[in-house]
Design a protein around this motif. Structure first.
Motif, short mmCIF file in Angstrom:
data_model
loop_
_atom_site.label_atom_id
_atom_site.label_comp_id
_atom_site.label_asym_id
_atom_site.label_seq_id
_atom_site.Cartn_x
_atom_site.Cartn_y
_atom_site.Cartn_z
N ILE A 212 0.85 -1.18 0.00
CA ILE A 212 0.00 0.00 0.00
C ILE A 212 0.89 1.24 0.00
CG2 ILE A 212 -1.94 1.15 1.11
CD1 ILE A 212 -2.53 -1.74 0.36
N GLU B 60 0.68 5.82 -0.69
CA GLU B 60 -0.12 7.01 -0.95
C GLU B 60 0.55 7.82 -2.05
OE1 GLU B 60 -0.89 9.28 2.53
OE2 GLU B 60 -2.36 7.84 3.32
N SER C 197 -10.12 11.74 -3.96
CA SER C 197 -9.13 11.49 -2.91
C SER C 197 -9.57 10.29 -2.09
CB SER C 197 -9.00 12.72 -2.03
OG SER C 197 -7.86 12.63 -1.20
N GLY C 198 -8.68 9.35 -1.89
CA GLY C 198 -9.01 8.13 -1.15
C GLY C 198 -9.21 6.93 -2.05
N GLN C 199 -9.47 7.15 -3.35
CA GLN C 199 -9.56 6.03 -4.27
C GLN C 199 -8.17 5.42 -4.47
OE1 GLN C 199 -12.43 8.21 -7.36
NE2 GLN C 199 -12.10 6.06 -7.92
N SER C 200 -8.14 4.14 -4.83
CA SER C 200 -6.87 3.45 -5.04
C SER C 200 -6.76 2.94 -6.47
CB SER C 200 -6.73 2.27 -4.06
OG SER C 200 -6.62 2.73 -2.74
N ARG D 217 -4.94 0.12 -8.76
CA ARG D 217 -4.34 -1.20 -8.55
C ARG D 217 -3.26 -1.46 -9.61
NH1 ARG D 217 -5.94 -5.69 -5.80
NH2 ARG D 217 -7.92 -4.67 -5.31
N LEU E 157 -1.32 -1.23 -4.28
CA LEU E 157 -2.45 -0.31 -4.28
C LEU E 157 -1.94 1.09 -4.02
CD1 LEU E 157 -5.16 -2.31 -2.29
CD2 LEU E 157 -4.78 -2.21 -4.76
N LYS F 236 -2.99 4.66 -3.22
CA LYS F 236 -4.10 5.46 -2.71
C LYS F 236 -3.92 6.92 -3.12
CE LYS F 236 -6.44 6.74 1.59
NZ LYS F 236 -6.41 6.60 3.08
N VAL G 66 -4.21 10.84 -3.09
CA VAL G 66 -4.39 11.93 -2.13
C VAL G 66 -4.29 13.24 -2.92
CG1 VAL G 66 -3.53 13.07 -0.07
CG2 VAL G 66 -3.36 10.59 -0.27
#
Length: 336
Positions: free
Chosen positions: A240, A242, A275-278, A280, A297, A299, A301
């Motif tokens: 994960i 950001e 914002s907050g969607q990921s 892949r 992933l 994410k 921001v």
């Protein structure tokens, strides 16, 4: 609690012994939703399971009870019982009748195995620096040199096995690394395979303590702890991260470069991303020991600049004047 009724509370909740209080709480809530009697009317199996996980949560969520459980295992409840007033404060080793657990002052022992060792009269065997096979920790003495401390208390066994924790950077865990361990009388080299995760156990045969009963040497078990990384975070076999994008990139879409374990890759950010969607990135995640890769992933921001030029300010003001979208329209319907 009798030994025949012993329940492994960690196994019941599906967490390891290093699980944090928050991990225990999350595991219990997940299982409680699954087995709660109200959601499984008439299901006796679910009802029994719910009682078991509730009992496990009551113990593991209480720091004092968890400490006793970790130290004494199936005899943790006996360790909480009031101590006998007729028993000497410093009893002579071996003076308690075998099996007479109700008169034992458990508070004087690090764990239940220390008590068993006292009964067997095995404390004076100087050939074994850690007769209980207690849990040890690996402390770093150099870049790749670790020393297993035999005096650290923890849950042990009656054999010669030794446990230690090893802290790895995310890079070392991903790629694999060779570490040197100083066990007091010898230094060994241990190869940690790539793909290790937090809680992974590596067995090193014949490098534990000497079993004082059969004189055979046990094994060394290393439990992996992962250090935090400034960009990546591991969740299962997914990495994960950001990824900051500018407001115009979020609105119009863009092609950006994102770091992966294999290097930088170009990724399409779709127009209107929130914002907050990921995003892949398939096959760019953690590589397990079998060579299989999880996903990464990214994410999103949305990040606004702290300072802008006069030209940028003029354009933002034009956008504000022409903008028709109001993300707070629904506020008029909100009431408490």
């Amino acid at each position: 609690m009798a030994a025949t009724n012993f329940r492994d509370y960690y196994a019941l909740l599906g967490v390891n012994k290093n699980a944090s209080a928050d991990d225990v709480k999350k595991a219990y809530r997940r299982l409680a939703r699954k087995y709660h009697p109200d959601l499984n009317p008439g299901d006796k199996t679910a009802e029994a399971k719910f009682k078991e996980i509730t009992e496990a949560n009551e113990v593991l969520s209480d720091p004092d009870k968890r400490s006793q459980y970790d130290r004494f295992g199936q005899y943790w409840k006996q360790s909480e019982q009031p101590r006998s007033n007729t028993r000497p404060t410093n009893p002579t080793p071996g003076t308690n009748p075998p099996g007479d657990f109700n008169t034992v002052d458990f508070g004087q022992y690090n764990n239940f195995d220390d008590f068993v060792n006292e009964l067997l009269g095995r404390f004076n065997n100087s050939s074994n620096p850690n007769p209980t096979g207690a849990k040890t920790t690996a402390t770093k003495n150099g870049a790749d040199n670790f020393s297993a401390n035999p005096n650290t208390s923890g849950t042990g066994n009656l054999g010669g096995d030794r446990e230690a924790t090893i802290s790895l950077s995310l890079t070392e865990a991903y790629k694999g690394v060779q570490k040197s361990f100083n066990l007091g009388t010898e230094t060994i080299k241990v190869r940690i395979p790539g793909g290790a995760k937090a809680g992974s156990r590596i067995r090193v045969r014949g490098k534990g303590n000497v079993n004082t009963y059969n004189k055979q040497r046990g094994d060394l078990y290393l439990t992996v702890e992962l250090q935090s990384h400034p960009f990546f975070r591991l969740d299962g076999e997914q990495l994960i991260c950001e990824v900051p994008v500018t407001p115009d990139e979020a609105v119009l879409g863009a092609q950006i470069e994102i770091p992966t374990p294999d290097g930088m890759v170009t990724v399409n950010v779709p127009a209107g991303v929130q914002s907050g969607q990921s995003l892949r990135l398939r096959g760019k995640g953690w590589a397990n020991p079998r060579g299989e890769r999880g996903d990464q992933l990214a994410k999103i921001v949305i990040t606004t600049p702290k300072s802008i030029t006069p030209a940028e300010r003029e354009l933002y003001e034009q956008i504000r004047t022409a903008r028709t979208f109001n993300p707070r329209n629904h506020f008029t319907q909100v009431a408490l």
